[in-house]
Design an enzyme around this catalytic site. Structure first.
Site, PDB file in Angstrom:
ATOM      1  N   CYS A   2      -2.036  17.236  -6.751  1.00  0.00           N
ATOM      2  CA  CYS A   2      -1.219  15.887  -6.291  1.00  0.00           C
ATOM      3  C   CYS A   2       0.241  16.118  -6.830  1.00  0.00           C
ATOM      4  O   CYS A   2       1.042  16.035  -6.209  1.00  0.00           O
ATOM      5  CB  CYS A   2      -1.499  14.929  -6.393  1.00  0.00           C
ATOM      6  SG  CYS A   2      -0.675  13.407  -5.595  1.00  0.00           S
ATOM      7  N   ARG A  27       0.455   9.352  -8.378  1.00  0.00           N
ATOM      8  CA  ARG A  27       0.852   9.683  -7.636  1.00  0.00           C
ATOM      9  C   ARG A  27      -0.528   9.872  -7.281  1.00  0.00           C
ATOM     10  O   ARG A  27      -1.267  10.242  -5.418  1.00  0.00           O
ATOM     11  CB  ARG A  27       0.956  11.243  -6.903  1.00  0.00           C
ATOM     12  CG  ARG A  27       2.874  11.536  -7.278  1.00  0.00           C
ATOM     13  CD  ARG A  27       3.145  12.720  -7.422  1.00  0.00           C
ATOM     14  NE  ARG A  27       3.095  13.412  -6.408  1.00  0.00           N
ATOM     15  CZ  ARG A  27       4.070  13.891  -5.725  1.00  0.00           C
ATOM     16  NH1 ARG A  27       5.407  13.158  -5.420  1.00  0.00           N
ATOM     17  NH2 ARG A  27       3.490  15.050  -4.408  1.00  0.00           N
ATOM     18  N   TRP A  78      -5.810  16.013  -6.808  1.00  0.00           N
ATOM     19  CA  TRP A  78      -7.280  14.817  -6.289  1.00  0.00           C
ATOM     20  C   TRP A  78      -7.836  16.187  -5.171  1.00  0.00           C
ATOM     21  O   TRP A  78      -6.630  16.616  -4.023  1.00  0.00           O
ATOM     22  CB  TRP A  78      -5.540  14.213  -5.095  1.00  0.00           C
ATOM     23  CG  TRP A  78      -6.185  13.298  -4.302  1.00  0.00           C
ATOM     24  CD1 TRP A  78      -6.330  11.993  -4.757  1.00  0.00           C
ATOM     25  CD2 TRP A  78      -6.194  12.878  -2.959  1.00  0.00           C
ATOM     26  NE1 TRP A  78      -6.737  11.457  -3.879  1.00  0.00           N
ATOM     27  CE2 TRP A  78      -6.379  11.287  -2.653  1.00  0.00           C
ATOM     28  CE3 TRP A  78      -6.099  14.228  -2.052  1.00  0.00           C
ATOM     29  CZ2 TRP A  78      -6.711  11.308  -1.397  1.00  0.00           C
ATOM     30  CZ3 TRP A  78      -6.118  13.795  -0.662  1.00  0.00           C
ATOM     31  CH2 TRP A  78      -6.965  12.012  -0.460  1.00  0.00           C
ATOM     32  N   ASN A 104      -0.427  22.793  -4.804  1.00  0.00           N
ATOM     33  CA  ASN A 104      -0.613  22.254  -4.154  1.00  0.00           C
ATOM     34  C   ASN A 104      -0.799  22.192  -2.590  1.00  0.00           C
ATOM     35  O   ASN A 104       0.072  23.017  -1.917  1.00  0.00           O
ATOM     36  CB  ASN A 104       0.562  19.985  -4.323  1.00  0.00           C
ATOM     37  CG  ASN A 104       0.591  19.833  -5.107  1.00  0.00           C
ATOM     38  OD1 ASN A 104      -0.241  19.370  -5.731  1.00  0.00           O
ATOM     39  ND2 ASN A 104       1.450  18.794  -5.627  1.00  0.00           N
ATOM     40  N   GLY A 105      -1.238  21.529  -1.594  1.00  0.00           N
ATOM     41  CA  GLY A 105      -1.520  22.099   0.062  1.00  0.00           C
ATOM     42  C   GLY A 105      -3.007  22.408  -0.116  1.00  0.00           C
ATOM     43  O   GLY A 105      -4.266  22.081  -0.326  1.00  0.00           O
ATOM     44  N   GLU A 514      -0.632  -5.337   7.758  1.00  0.00           N
ATOM     45  CA  GLU A 514      -0.114  -4.690   6.590  1.00  0.00           C
ATOM     46  C   GLU A 514      -0.654  -5.560   4.903  1.00  0.00           C
ATOM     47  O   GLU A 514      -1.060  -5.075   4.076  1.00  0.00           O
ATOM     48  CB  GLU A 514       1.831  -4.460   6.491  1.00  0.00           C
ATOM     49  CG  GLU A 514       1.845  -4.057   5.254  1.00  0.00           C
ATOM     50  CD  GLU A 514       1.546  -3.116   4.612  1.00  0.00           C
ATOM     51  OE1 GLU A 514       1.724  -3.048   3.482  1.00  0.00           O
ATOM     52  OE2 GLU A 514       1.595  -2.135   4.947  1.00  0.00           O
ATOM     53  N   LYS A 518      -2.993  -4.015   2.770  1.00  0.00           N
ATOM     54  CA  LYS A 518      -2.493  -4.012   0.776  1.00  0.00           C
ATOM     55  C   LYS A 518      -4.116  -5.077   0.230  1.00  0.00           C
ATOM     56  O   LYS A 518      -4.615  -4.278  -0.959  1.00  0.00           O
ATOM     57  CB  LYS A 518      -1.264  -5.616   0.447  1.00  0.00           C
ATOM     58  CG  LYS A 518      -0.897  -4.245   0.610  1.00  0.00           C
ATOM     59  CD  LYS A 518       0.066  -3.548   0.163  1.00  0.00           C
ATOM     60  CE  LYS A 518       0.821  -2.975   0.521  1.00  0.00           C
ATOM     61  NZ  LYS A 518       0.826  -1.781   1.755  1.00  0.00           N
ATOM     62  N   GLU A 521      -6.655  -1.598   0.183  1.00  0.00           N
ATOM     63  CA  GLU A 521      -5.918  -0.234  -0.535  1.00  0.00           C
ATOM     64  C   GLU A 521      -6.522  -1.019  -2.328  1.00  0.00           C
ATOM     65  O   GLU A 521      -6.460   0.243  -2.896  1.00  0.00           O
ATOM     66  CB  GLU A 521      -5.322   0.009  -0.550  1.00  0.00           C
ATOM     67  CG  GLU A 521      -4.092  -0.801  -0.063  1.00  0.00           C
ATOM     68  CD  GLU A 521      -2.582   0.255  -0.167  1.00  0.00           C
ATOM     69  OE1 GLU A 521      -3.230   1.249   0.316  1.00  0.00           O
ATOM     70  OE2 GLU A 521      -1.653  -0.121   0.420  1.00  0.00           O
ATOM     71  N   HIS A 537     -12.216 -12.714  21.278  1.00  0.00           N
ATOM     72  CA  HIS A 537     -12.899 -10.651  22.049  1.00  0.00           C
ATOM     73  C   HIS A 537     -14.047  -9.593  21.212  1.00  0.00           C
ATOM     74  O   HIS A 537     -13.869  -8.806  21.723  1.00  0.00           O
ATOM     75  CB  HIS A 537     -11.672 -10.237  22.876  1.00  0.00           C
ATOM     76  CG  HIS A 537     -10.874 -10.841  24.080  1.00  0.00           C
ATOM     77  ND1 HIS A 537     -11.763 -10.750  25.652  1.00  0.00           N
ATOM     78  CD2 HIS A 537      -9.814 -11.190  23.510  1.00  0.00           C
ATOM     79  CE1 HIS A 537     -11.068 -11.320  25.313  1.00  0.00           C
ATOM     80  NE2 HIS A 537      -9.316 -12.325  25.205  1.00  0.00           N
ATOM     81  N   LYS A 636      -0.540   8.155  -3.251  1.00  0.00           N
ATOM     82  CA  LYS A 636       1.135   8.186  -3.229  1.00  0.00           C
ATOM     83  C   LYS A 636       1.406   8.738  -1.735  1.00  0.00           C
ATOM     84  O   LYS A 636       2.231   8.000  -0.975  1.00  0.00           O
ATOM     85  CB  LYS A 636       2.115   7.911  -4.552  1.00  0.00           C
ATOM     86  CG  LYS A 636       3.803   7.254  -3.881  1.00  0.00           C
ATOM     87  CD  LYS A 636       3.170   5.101  -3.457  1.00  0.00           C
ATOM     88  CE  LYS A 636       3.870   5.002  -3.141  1.00  0.00           C
ATOM     89  NZ  LYS A 636       4.309   3.469  -3.115  1.00  0.00           N
TER      90      LYS A 636
END
Length: 641
Positions: A2, A27, A78, A104-105, A514, A518, A521, A537, A636
């Site tokens: 990362c 990150r 990561w 990275n990738g 949101e 929060k 996570e 429902h 991140k």
């Protein structure tokens, strides 16, 4: 992925590499490593876990000279291919240990490349896709051989449509070898390479994963993020997709991946060092929550004309005529940015009366969307590097849509891939959990909706009222932040509960989503955000005695409906934490606790109503002993699929 940092210059690179890794910690990562090129060869050190473990390993060296040197690279990983381990940590080497690569990738055709390289004698040590790059660069660097050992002629037989052709017997420069290797690669990469055979050179290239080069006094720092550079220099060049850079002591040169020279402009990093430091705060997330009055002022500065009661968006001047003809908006993003886009949908349709759709970027990029004349796509991303959002933007842009960006990082890929856009101007956001970027994204989309609305159906009177009210939002956020101690006490009574619901209607449905995100996570608590109208429902079955239910219920068009929904929760034993308007007399009669926000026009409420949910999630995470700024398994900026 990362995090990447590389150094070539006149200083000892070890402390610069370690410092850079620390600045990239936010990150997200599971292991770290570095490689330094010096008279003792290519010295590689790796460790699992935190950078402090790598630092301890380096400190324990009995011979400090082994890690002396002016050329090196480092990486935080990561995990994608292969479990977190020292073997899978970067840097990765070629078979002879003469080439070091950080990446990275994702190399999508790594299996075919591995099969080919094994046929030439390569021995792989890791399960990563990245390791093929070291062997492949070595293969090309030495004219179609692995290292200095001649390969069997039979090994040149291709094993797929994307395996390497043999290079000529002439040995290539490191740049030429990297370009030849990357020509065989399918996938995304930000890659930095050094080699014992080219000891005065560092090469980097990118496709889909960010890289920038910091230019100092006879020294160069290449990194995946400006945070690793800002303490050394503010002068940078940004590599664009399908570009590479060759760095030597005497200077640098940039080319395309097809070896065509490219002239780059040196730019200035706006971020100051103090913006990325922790300061007196316990965590960066808390710092960034508390920065929101100032970050919102910076976001709004120069864009609200309080005298003329109008919005000024200079970033859109070049496309103003095309925007005036827009008949449909597509807003796209991932995670928190997607929630901001959902608020944007309500704003666009309410204030500008324009048909607006919101798409999760990872879904949009693989669909075949219908793009009519007059369609505008808005990509929302804090980093401006989110792979799925960038892919969705390109998909819709290629079909003829006008492309706008709402991003924070200046010079990011999305910012450079759009026709126009609006920067957030909130400074670096370091904590993985986005806070100040979200409120700024909503503020920017609010201004855009007002700007568009005034050109269509929004009356001058309402327009002026919204401009004046929006200018006061930073002060209202500051007022809400004063309730922090009370919210902390509330968190102490709830932090052990494992299942939460967040309810909202209209503008507050995205706020509920949101708020739930929060909590999930950073606290690892199961939480769901949903429309209060949808609760009966199915989700109402989850409510039992003491279930925490956060209800967004400020005064607005659906206030009475929310009171009814709260009563339904209370009738089933739920514990209601309500966010309501200051001075509300009815809400305290129903809710177990009320967090107040100032009275605001309904379109502006989401910015302020989000803040207490950020504080609630933060304090619960702290009480549960969670790593607030670096939650497990998260990064991140998600620059791979």
């Amino acid at each position: 992925m990362c995090g990447i940092i590389g150094y070539l210059g006149h200083q000892q690179c070890l402390p610069i590499l370690i410092e850079g890794l620390k600045r990239l910690e936010y990150r997200g990562y599971d292991s770290a490593g570095l490689a330094i090129l010096n008279g003792h060869g290519l010295q590689v050190r790796k460790s699992l876990g935190r950078i402090s473990a790598l630092e301890d390993k380096v400190r324990a060296e009995s011979d400090a000279q082994l890690l002396a040197g002016n050329l090196g690279l480092a990486h935080t990983r990561w995990a994608t291919h292969g479990a977190p381990s020292e073997v899978n940590a970067h840097p990765h080497l070629d078979m002879e240990g003469r080439i070091a690569v950080v990446h990275n990738g994702i190399i999508e055709n790594h299996a075919a490349l591995r099969h080919f390289l094994e046929g030439t004698g390569a021995v792989f040590k890791s399960q990563t896709d990245t390791e093929v790059l070291g062997h492949l660069i070595s293969y090309h660097l030495h004219g179609g051989h692995l290292g200095h050992a001649k390969a069997d002629d039979k090994s040149a037989v291709k094993t797929s449509d994307k395996t390497p052709e043999k290079t000529s017997d002439k040995e290539l420069s490191l740049l030429e070898a990297v370009l030849a290797a990357l020509a065989e690669v399918v996938g995304t990469f930000g890659v930095v390479v050094i080699s014992l055979d080219r000891p005065d050179c560092m090469v980097a290239a990118r496709r889909g994963s960010p890289l920038l080069v910091g230019i100092g006094n006879q020294e160069y720092i290449i990194a995946s993020d400006a945070a690793a550079i800002v303490s050394h220099t503010s002068s940078v060049i940004y590599l664009d997709d399908n570009e590479a850079v060759e760095i030597k002591p005497q200077g640098l040169r940039t080319v395309t991946l097809d070896a065509v020279p490219v002239t780059k402009t040196v730019e200035h990093i706006a971020a100051a060092l103090e913006e990325i430091e922790l300061g007196n705060y316990a965590h960066r997330m808390l710092k960034e929550i508390c920065e929101q009055p100032d970050s919102l002022r910076n976001c709004l500065r120069g864009r609200l004309d309080s005298i003329g009661h109008r919005v000024l968006l200079g970033g859109l001047e070049s496309v103003e005529r095309e925007l005036a003809r827009t008949r449909r908006f597509i807003l796209t993003g991932c995670g928190t940015a997607w929630h901001a886009a959902l608020v944007g949908e309500y704003l666009m349709e309410d204030l500008a009366r324009i048909h607006t759709e919101v798409e999760i970027a990872s879904e949009l990029r693989y669909r075949n969307p219908l793009i009519d004349e007059g369609t505008t796509v808005i990509a929302v991303s804090q980093s401006g590097e989110t792979a799925d959002t960038l892919g969705a933007l390109r998909e819709v842009h290629d079909k003829g849509a006008l492309a706008l960006g709402v991003v924070n990082v200046v010079g990011s890929t999305i910012a450079r891939s759009t026709d126009a856009g609006i920067y957030l101007h909130v400074g670096p956001e370091i904590s993985v959990a986005s806070t100040k970027a979200f409120t700024a994204q909503v503020a920017v989309l609010t201004m855009l909706a007002m700007w568009m609305g005034r050109r269509r159906h929004l009356s001058a009177e309402r327009y002026g009222q919204l401009v004046d009210a929006l200018a006061k939002i930073p002060d209202h956020v500051a007022e809400v932040l004063k309730q922090g101690p009370r919210i902390e006490e509330l968190a102490k009574t709830l932090y052990q509960r494992e299942n939460w619901l967040f309810l909202g209607r209209g503008y507050h449905l995205p706020v509920a989503l949101e708020g739930a995100l929060k909590l999930k996570e950073i606290s690892y608590i199961h939480a769901e955000g949903l429309s209060a109208a949808e609760m009966k429902h199915g989700h109402i079955a989850l409510i039992n005695d003491g279930t925490p239910v956060v209800a967004l219920a400020p005064h607005g068009s659906q206030y009475e409906k929310m009171l009814s929904n709260i009563q339904e929760v209370k009738a089933r034993g739920g514990r209601v934490i309500a966010v309501g308007t200051q001075g509300d007399k009815e809400l305290p009669k129903l809710a177990d606790a009320v967090i107040e926000i100032p009275h605001l026009p309904e379109p502006l409420q989401p910015i302020v109503a989000t803040v207490p949910l950020q504080l609630l999630a933060y304090h619960i995470a702290v009480l549960r002993g969670c790593n607030v700024d670096r939650p497990r398994n998260l990064a991140k900026s998600v620059t791979v699929e």
